[in-house]
Design an enzyme around this catalytic site. Structure first.
Site, PDB file in Angstrom:
ATOM      1  N   LYS A   1       4.401   4.001  -0.825  1.00 46.74           N
ATOM      2  CA  LYS A   1       4.919   4.889  -1.879  1.00 46.74           C
ATOM      3  C   LYS A   1       3.771   5.396  -2.757  1.00 46.74           C
ATOM      4  O   LYS A   1       2.742   4.730  -2.896  1.00 46.74           O
ATOM      5  CB  LYS A   1       6.003   4.190  -2.710  1.00 46.74           C
ATOM      6  CG  LYS A   1       5.508   3.196  -3.711  1.00 46.74           C
ATOM      7  CD  LYS A   1       6.564   2.900  -4.773  1.00 46.74           C
ATOM      8  CE  LYS A   1       5.838   2.154  -5.889  1.00 46.74           C
ATOM      9  NZ  LYS A   1       6.463   2.149  -7.159  1.00 46.74           N
TER      10      LYS A   1
ATOM     11  N   LYS B   1       2.378  -6.565  -4.091  1.00 44.46           N
ATOM     12  CA  LYS B   1       1.329  -6.497  -5.108  1.00 44.46           C
ATOM     13  C   LYS B   1       0.382  -7.694  -5.086  1.00 44.46           C
ATOM     14  O   LYS B   1      -0.717  -7.619  -5.606  1.00 44.46           O
ATOM     15  CB  LYS B   1       1.954  -6.357  -6.513  1.00 44.46           C
ATOM     16  CG  LYS B   1       2.532  -4.978  -6.759  1.00 44.46           C
ATOM     17  CD  LYS B   1       2.656  -4.675  -8.230  1.00 44.46           C
ATOM     18  CE  LYS B   1       3.058  -3.222  -8.422  1.00 44.46           C
ATOM     19  NZ  LYS B   1       3.137  -2.844  -9.825  1.00 44.46           N
TER      20      LYS B   1
ATOM     21  N   LYS C   1       0.852   4.893  -9.149  1.00 47.72           N
ATOM     22  CA  LYS C   1      -0.215   5.204 -10.104  1.00 47.72           C
ATOM     23  C   LYS C   1      -1.323   4.169 -10.100  1.00 47.72           C
ATOM     24  O   LYS C   1      -2.410   4.412 -10.595  1.00 47.72           O
ATOM     25  CB  LYS C   1       0.355   5.415 -11.512  1.00 47.72           C
ATOM     26  CG  LYS C   1       0.994   4.171 -12.127  1.00 47.72           C
ATOM     27  CD  LYS C   1       1.365   4.445 -13.571  1.00 47.72           C
ATOM     28  CE  LYS C   1       2.862   4.483 -13.786  1.00 47.72           C
ATOM     29  NZ  LYS C   1       3.515   3.183 -13.594  1.00 47.72           N
TER      30      LYS C   1
END
Ligand code: ATP
Ligand code: LTN
Length: 336
Positions: free
Chosen positions: A193, A112, A196
């Site tokens: 993956k 991230k 959202k």
């Protein structure tokens, strides 16, 4: 006595089909046999910037999709993390229990933070807050997707370290990872993956997507070379992901699906897959819409926060006493 489970979902966007198949669908099954606490972890979501308006609405949507998917307030406890003060309090204590080296090894942080110019301190320490979430409920089992395994393992290490220093304070939890659907992949890149917070909405199916969106996204989903519908995760990862989605949504085994498409091409398969996904989501969307409209989810969250506070404040008190914190004044008395 029933065993306790705890799990969290971030309101960092609208939930995806990956969240549903990898986590929420199982939360619904598990509420039957466990004493379940499910949490909309909004403090986790603010590790990256969120606007107040969208955060508020994403929290409401997350709660309504979880209830819409079948979570039943009579069987489990659903609450919002920021409504229950013990989470940030134990979060700090867990930050002081974890080491810099341990937190640096978390792969989600690496993923991230990659390529970002500025990253919050919270994104780095977030697994310590997650450990606090879990430990506050004397949790036995943590149902999560594959991506969270490393964080649950860190939670176990922190609990054991704490217990060896301060006595038998925490229950050490076990992760529960599904055999199938633990990692639903992006529709645009089968090596990533489905997430959202992916900047490309074509990469995921949101639980709020219309029938048209779903049909379009599945039609445009990347597939591997060749024409034959075969399940081969190594050589045909994109197709294998679509077959997994089909299997989880329809309840049909993978082999049966592959057999049904012998001699047919990707186009037929994708058309039917879109239909299966639409049928799976339609009842969830209908219940979500009616919960959002009548506002009844607010009462569920209020009662959930009350129950969560009751359990977590008792555990926090135990922790602080063991450490020599808050020994002079009853913390419950101070908070009120
Ligand atoms: P973000 O995209 O903001 O990182 P996320 O959707 O990855 O969010 P959460 O909302 O916190 O993460 O995930 C809730 C649950 O859904 C977790 O148990 C997580 O493991 C599971 N999950 C998330 N994405 C997937 C996926 N693609 N496949 C299977 N399970 C998933
Ligand atoms: N880190 C998780 C969300 C999460 C969680 C938790 C999951 C926060 N606290 C406690 C299980 C138990 C994620 O990003 N999916």
């Amino acid at each position: 006595m029933k065993k306790r489970i705890f799990s969290g979902v971030q309101p960092s966007g609208i939930l995806t089909l990956g969240n549903y198949l990898g986590a929420i669908k199982r939360f619904v099954e598990l509420q039957e046999d466990y004493d379940a606490f499910y949490c909309v972890v909004d403090y986790h979501a603010i590790t990256v910037p969120q606007s107040p308006e969208s955060l508020k609405s994403q929290i409401a949507h997350a709660a309504c999709f979880m209830l819409g998917a079948g979570l039943d307030p009579a069987k489990m406890t659903l609450f919002v993390q920021s409504d229950v003060p013990a989470h940030t309090q134990l979060g700090w204590i867990m930050e002081c229990t974890a080491t810099f080296g341990e937190l640096s090894r978390m792969t989600q942080f690496k993923d991230k933070s990659q390529g970002k110019e500025s990253v919050s301190g919270g994104l780095f320490t977030y697994p310590a807050l997650m450990a606090a979430d879990i430990l506050l409920y004397d949790t036995d089992v943590v149902p999560v997707g594959e991506d969270q395994k490393q964080h649950v393992e860190l939670c176990r290490d922190l609990a054991e370290r704490f217990n060896s220093r301060f006595g038998d304070v925490f229950k050490v939890p076990e992760p529960l990872i599904p055999e199938k659907g633990a990692r639903i992949m992006s529709l645009q890149d089968p090596h990533k993956k489905m997430s959202k917070s992916d900047p490309n909405p074509a990469a995921y199916i949101s639980l709020a997507d219309s029938k048209d969106d779903i049909v379009k996204k599945i039609r445009r989903a990347v597939t591997d070379s060749g024409r034959e519908v075969a399940y081969n995760p190594e050589e045909k990862p994109a197709l294998a992901n679509l077959i997994t989605i089909y299997s989880l949504c329809s309840g049909k085994p993978v082999e049966e699906i592959v057999r049904a498409y012998e001699g047919k091409g990707y186009a037929d398969f994708k058309q039917d897959l879109a239909e299966v996904v639409v049928e799976t989501l339609a009842p969830i969307q209908a219940r979500h819409d009616s919960l959002m409209a009548d506002g009844s989810y607010v009462d569920v969250l209020r009662e959930g926060a009350r129950r969560a506070h009751e359990v977590s404040s008792a555990v926090l008190k135990r922790v602080k006493e063991a450490m020599g914190l808050s020994v002079f004044v009853d913390p419950a008395g101070v908070r009120i």
